[in-house]
Enzyme design. Structure first.
Site, short mmCIF file in Angstrom:
data_model
loop_
_atom_site.label_atom_id
_atom_site.label_comp_id
_atom_site.label_asym_id
_atom_site.label_seq_id
_atom_site.Cartn_x
_atom_site.Cartn_y
_atom_site.Cartn_z
N GLY A 57 0.75 -1.23 -0.09
CA GLY A 57 -0.03 0.00 0.20
C GLY A 57 0.85 1.19 -0.02
CD GLU A 89 -5.29 9.47 -5.62
OE1 GLU A 89 -4.75 8.55 -5.91
OE2 GLU A 89 -6.37 10.07 -6.62
#
Length: 419
Positions: A169, A401
């Site tokens: 991630g 993001e």
């Protein structure tokens, strides 16, 4: 789509929409009774005010009346988004020669802020779609741009950004999805997690490993829906962002033409990060729209709700809270617009400013929306009231993001390595 000046296209299409629909701005807080001190049009050029108005009107008429239904029934509003694309919102900062509007990053922020007052979740997906279209437009060759961009700009086809994996991630450079070249194809194996639009979209911009460990071994491939070996996981059940589906994207010996490689081998991580710089401004802009709407909702509620024999607007504590919300909204907006300008001009500080904007604005705008919910009391917790949906929809902006913890890393690294 033929190259048309963005203002001319927006003005023409806006005029046709207004002729076919009766505007009813009383149903939403977007443009009704906006105090001058928080007016999002402040400081904009006349051209920017024009397409901002178009975006606000579209949000009020095409999005806000359906926001709750899209959320509760988990509807991906394809036709609504295609109507937004008719206004030039499908490829806002894509070049006009392939159907884009050719607008600046600041212009884009103004549009996404306005659209988000109508539905954050839908606008956030549109922002991701725009990011993908820009990546193909910017890093693709002539054939790739002409093949993919026109359909993306018109939203005849939709795009998804595929970077995150189940095991990577925040540490995106450790991704494991592999692409081995065999003849004129790459054979993809691996999976991507939390992909917005996954399963319902047509084009997947995929970061994959064609080389060794680390960022220099990553490349970027465009994978089309229907490619053998491409499949999808179950639709995720989420707290918010329910008007866009989220699924895992799975590659099992998925053969992708070498001609779908964006840029060169080993350039993928750089392409991904450059896309995310703009994506961070976009998602911060979506948070701005939610916060702007919630300030208006809170103000309206304070003016009509009575307790202890008088309206809540007479309570000094709540007056001060509203003042703080408005101040944080304006400060957030200024930071986003500064970062957008820096990115457009390729200033040395652009990456840090984009990270600052994403960090500060998503945190503060969530707090604004959460405070607006608190001001509504028990009503704020009911799904009949829009404020709770704004809270749920923008909570994830502090995670995606690049998490806000990663934004702190980027900013501090820049400060500590400057000579």
């Amino acid at each position: 789509m033929a190259a048309v000046g963005p203002l001319a296209r927006v003005a023409r299409l806006s005029s046709s929409i207004c002729r076919s629909r009766t505007l009813d701005l009383s149903r939403c807080p977007q443009r009704r009774g906006v105090a001058s001190c928080v007016d999002p049009a402040h400081g904009l050029t006349e051209e920017q005010k024009e397409f901002q108005k178009v975006a606000f009107d579209f949000a009020a008429n095409e999005m806000a009346p359906h926001m709750a239904e899209w959320d509760q029934k988990e509807i991906f509003p394809v036709e609504t988004m295609r109507r937004a694309a008719q206004l030039g919102f499908g490829g806002i900062y894509v070049q006009p020669d392939v159907g884009g509007s050719g607008l600046s990053r600041l212009d884009t922020s103004v549009i996404f802020e306005a659209l988000s007052t109508g539905c954050v979740s839908t606008t956030a997906y549109i922002s991701i779609h725009n990011m993908c279209a820009w990546m193909i437009d910017t890093f693709g060759n002539k054939e790739q741009r002409e093949k993919f961009c026109p359909d993306l700009c018109s939203m005849a086809k939709f795009a998804s950004y595929c970077l995150t994996e189940p095991g990577s991630g925040s540490d995106a450079a450790s991704l494991l999805t592999s692409a081995q070249q065999k003849g004129d194809h790459y054979i993809l194996n691996g999976s991507k997690a939390f992909i917005s639009g996954g399963g319902d979209t047509d084009v997947y911009v995929v970061m994959c490993r064609t080389g060794g460990k680390g960022p220099k071994g990553i490349s970027c491939l465009v994978v089309e829906k229907g490619t053998p070996g491409l499949s999808f996981g179950k639709k995720e059940k989420k707290v918010g962002w329910n008007s866009q589906p989220t699924r895992a994207v799975i590659f099992e010996d998925c053969a992708v033409p070498v001609s779908n490689l964006l840029g060169e081998e080993g350039q993928g991580f750089s392409i991904a990060m450059k896309g995310l710089n703009g994506g961070r401004i976009n998602i911060a802009s979506c948070s701005l729209g939610a916060a702007h709407a919630c300030v208006q909702l809170a103000k309206d509620h304070l003016l009509v709700r009575k307790q202890f024999g008088e309206t809540l607007s007479n309570n000094q504590f709540l007056q001060f809270k509203l003042a703080e919300m408005a101040t944080k909204l304006v400060a957030s907006r200024l930071l986003v617009r500064e970062a957008a300008t820096a990115l457009q001009e390729n200033q040395p500080c652009a990456v840090s400013l984009c990270s600052m904007a994403k960090l500060f604005v998503t945190d503060e705008c969530f707090n604004i929306c959460n405070q607006a919910l608190q001001m509504h009391g028990g009503y704020g917790y009911l799904k009949d009231y829009a404020v709770q949906q704004f809270v749920r929809d923008i909570r994830v902006h502090q995670i995606l993001e690049g998490t806000n913890e990663v934004m702190r890393m980027i900013i501090s690294r820049n400060l500590l390595t400057e000579s």
